[in-house]
Design an enzyme around this catalytic site. Structure first.
Site, PDB file in Angstrom:
ATOM      1  N   GLU A 213       0.867  -1.182   0.000  1.00 46.98           N
ATOM      2  CA  GLU A 213       0.000   0.000   0.000  1.00 46.98           C
ATOM      3  C   GLU A 213       0.900   1.226   0.000  1.00 46.98           C
ATOM      4  O   GLU A 213       1.482   1.580   1.027  1.00 46.98           O
ATOM      5  CB  GLU A 213      -0.917  -0.018   1.229  1.00 46.98           C
ATOM      6  CG  GLU A 213      -1.850  -1.211   1.301  1.00 46.98           C
ATOM      7  CD  GLU A 213      -2.878  -1.239   0.195  1.00 46.98           C
ATOM      8  OE1 GLU A 213      -3.085  -0.190  -0.468  1.00 46.98           O
ATOM      9  OE2 GLU A 213      -3.487  -2.296  -0.033  1.00 46.98           O
ATOM     10  N   CYS A 247      -0.961   9.464   2.520  1.00 51.67           N
ATOM     11  CA  CYS A 247      -0.811   8.926   1.164  1.00 51.67           C
ATOM     12  C   CYS A 247      -2.019   9.228   0.290  1.00 51.67           C
ATOM     13  O   CYS A 247      -1.936   9.136  -0.931  1.00 51.67           O
ATOM     14  CB  CYS A 247      -0.561   7.416   1.217  1.00 51.67           C
ATOM     15  SG  CYS A 247      -1.848   6.491   2.080  1.00 51.67           S
TER      16      CYS A 247
END
Length: 483
Positions: A213, A247
Site C-alpha cells: 500500500e 498517502c
C-alpha cells in the site's frame, strides 16, 4: 532482544499455527474484539505517545485517525465472519451428476505487517484485524519514526495477546529489512514506493507474497461544473490532513485556466480561516522529523528558483516556516514546469501544486505519462467528462467531491495500482487477502481423468481430439470473419 529473539518469535507463531490448526469463528471474533479493546483501553497512552513522537499532534486527531478509525470495520468483520468462512460451492447442481466442487478460505499462517509513520497505529491495526479474521498469527513492525507509540503498543499487546497470537516488534529487536526477510506466509507493507521496492526485494528470497500500500501524486480535478469555492475549501482541507502527511492527500490540482486565480484566492482564504494561528497552535500538526521538514523546503526552494510562484497562508506576524516546531504554513504553488522536483516527487506536506487546463484531454494526457497514484479526486458532476477521465486514467481509487470516501467504506477494496501498490484490503477484501482460497473437487465417475490424459492414446482418441480442435478453429475463424 536480538535477531535470534525475532526468529524465535516467528517460530513460536508458526509452531502454534501448525499445532492448533485453523481457528474457529468464535476464536477469531475474540481476537478481533481484544484488538479493539486494546486500542480503546490504551487510547490515552497511545495518543500521548504519538504527540511526543510528532512534536505537535493533537490527541483528538490521533483518536479519530488512528484509534477509532477501524472500529466499525472490526465490528463488520466480526458480524460477517461466519458467512465469509463458509465454503463456496460454485456449481451445486453438479452434485446430481456425481461431481462436487468447493473452495475453502483457509488461513495462510504467519502474517507480517510493516506500518508507516504517518498513521502508525491505524495502518497496522486495520490489516492486523483482517489477518486475524482470516485465522492467521500476526507479527507487527510499526515505524521506527514513532518509537514512543511503538513501545506503548508493544506493552499493550503483551497484555491482550499471547506472543504466539499477535506480537509487536520494535526497532530494538529488528530493522524493517530484517523483519521483512522472515519467511512469512504473507507480508503487508504500507509506506513509500521506494521503501516498498526494498521490502519486496527482501521478501523475494522466501517467495513471500506481498501486499504493498504505497502512495503517489494524487490529482484533484476541478471540473467546470463544480462550485469553485466549495471545491477549494474541501481540497484545502484534504491537503491539510495530518499536515499533508497522508498517502491519500491531493498533491496537485487541475483547475480550468480561466478560474485559476479565483481558485487560489479561495484556497488561501479557506486556509487562513482554518488556521488563524499556527505558531503555538497545538491543533496544527508538525512535520514528523527534521529530514522530512528540510525535504519539503528544498522542494519549494527548487520550484522558486526555477520560476514558480509560491504563496502561503501564514498568519500575519508569524515567522514561518519554523524549524524548531517543524511547522510549515499551508502553501500553494503555481507555474510549475516539468524540470522542477515538485513536478515528480510526492510532496507529503502542507503544499499544493495548482495546474491550469483548457480541456480535460490535457489532464488525461498529463497523467497518462506519469506513475499511477493511489487515488484521484473529481470535483464536479458525474457527466461525460468525468466518465472519460475515469476510463482514460489509472489510479487505485476515484473519489468524487470529497476526500478519502473509498478508504472510509469497508465494503470497497482499498489499494493501489502500478507504482502506488498491489493488492487490496478492508472488509471482506482484507479477509480474502490474508486467506488461501483452497479448492476441493471430486467425482464418482467410472472413468479416470488421469487415464484419459496419459499416453499411449488410441487412434480413436487421436482422431476425436483432432476433429474437435478443427471444429473449434472453424468456429473461432467464423467469429473473426475468416475462413
Amino acid at each position: 532482544m536480538s535477531t535470534d529473539d525475532l526468529e524465535k518469535l516467528f517460530t513460536r507463531q508458526r509452531d502454534a499455527f501448525v499445532a492448533d490448526g485453523p481457528p474457529d469463528a468464535a476464536t477469531r471474533r475474540d481476537r478481533i474484539a481484544r484488538l479493539a479493546a486494546m486500542l480503546l483501553d490504551g487510547r490515552e497512552e497511545l495518543c500521548e505517545a504519538l504527540s511526543l513522537d510528532y512534536g505537535t499532534r493533537p490527541a483528538s486527531f490521533s483518536l479519530v485517525a488512528d484509534v477509532i478509525s477501524g472500529l466499525n470495520e472490526m465490528a463488520y468483520m466480526r458480524k460477517n465472519l461466519e458467512k465469509w468462512m463458509r465454503p463456496d460451492r460454485p456449481q451445486p447442481l453438479a452434485k446430481l451428476f456425481g461431481v462436487t466442487m468447493e473452495t475453502h478460505s483457509v488461513p495462510l499462517g504467519v502474517v507480517g505487517i510493516i506500518g508507516p509513520w504517518n498513521f502508525p497505529l491505524q495502518l497496522v491495526a486495520q490489516p492486523a484485524a483482517a489477518a486475524l479474521a482470516a485465522g492467521n498469527r500476526v507479527m507487527l513492525r510499526p515505524s521506527s519514526a514513532t518509537p514512543r507509540m511503538t513501545q506503548v503498543l508493544a506493552d499493550l499487546a503483551s497484555q491482550y495477546f499471547s506472543d504466539d497470537e499477535l506480537v509487536v516488534v520494535t526497532k530494538d529487536v529488528a530493522s524493517g529489512a530484517e523483519f521483512a526477510a522472515l519467511p512469512f506466509d504473507h507480508l503487508f507493507f504500507t509506506g513509500s514506493t521506494e521503501t516498498g521496492k526494498q521490502i519486496q526485494r527482501a521478501a523475494a528470497d522466501n517467495l513471500t507474497p506481498v501486499t504493498l500500500e504505497l502512495g503517489g501524486k494524487n490529482p484533484a480535478i476541478v471540473a467546470r461544473t463544480a462550485d469553485l469555492a466549495t471545491s477549494a475549501k474541501r481540497i484545502g482541507a484534504a491537503r491539510m490532513v495530518n499536515s499533508g502527511q497522508a498517502c491519500l492527500c491531493p498533491d496537485l490540482v487541475f483547475v480550468p485556466e480561466e478560474s485559476v486565480e479565483q481558485f487560489v484566492d479561495a484556497l488561501l482564504g479557506s486556509w487562513r480561516d482554518r488556521y488563524p494561528q499556527i505558531t503555538g497552535n497545538d491543533q496544527y500538526i508538525s512535520i514528523i522529523d527534521d529530514k522530512a521538514y528540510r525535504r519539503i523546503l528544498a522542494l519549494l526552494d527548487d520550484a522558486t528558483a526555477k520560476g514558480a510562484t509560491v504563496r502561503t497562508a501564514a498568519p500575519a506576524g508569524e515567522d514561518l516556516p519554523d524549524a524548531s516546531s517543524r511547522k510549515i504554513a499551508p502553501t500553494v504553488v503555481t507555474g510549475i514546469t516539468d524540470d522542477m522536483d515538485l513536478a515528480d516527487e510526492e510532496i507529503f506536506g502542507p503544499v499544493l501544486a495548482v495546474h491550469a487546463y483548457r480541456d480535460i484531454t490535457e489532464v488525461i494526457d498529463y497523467l497518462a505519462q506519469r506513475p499511477s497514484p493511489l487515488s484521484s479526486y473529481w470535483y464536479g458532476d458525474d457527466d461525460h467528462e468525468f466518465r472519460r477521465f475515469f476510463d482514460r486514467t489509472r489510479s487505485g481509487s476515484v473519489n468524487r467531491n470529497d476526500f478519502g470516501l473509498v478508504n472510509a467504506m469497508h465494503h470497497l477494496p482499498f489499494g493501489g495500482v502500478g507504482q502506488s501498490g498491489m493488492g487490496s484490503y478492508h472488509g471482506k477484501h482484507g479477509f480474502d487477502t490474508f486467506s488461501h482460497h483452497r479448492p476441493v473437487a471430486s467425482h464418482g465417475f467410472r472413468f479416470s481423468l488421469a487415464s484419459t490424459i496419459a499416453t499411449p492414446h488410441s487412434s480413436g482418441m487421436t482422431k476425436g481430439v483432432t476433429k474437435y480442435a478443427e471444429q473449434q478453429r472453424r468456429a473461432i475463424a467464423k467469429k473473426l470473419g475468416r475462413r
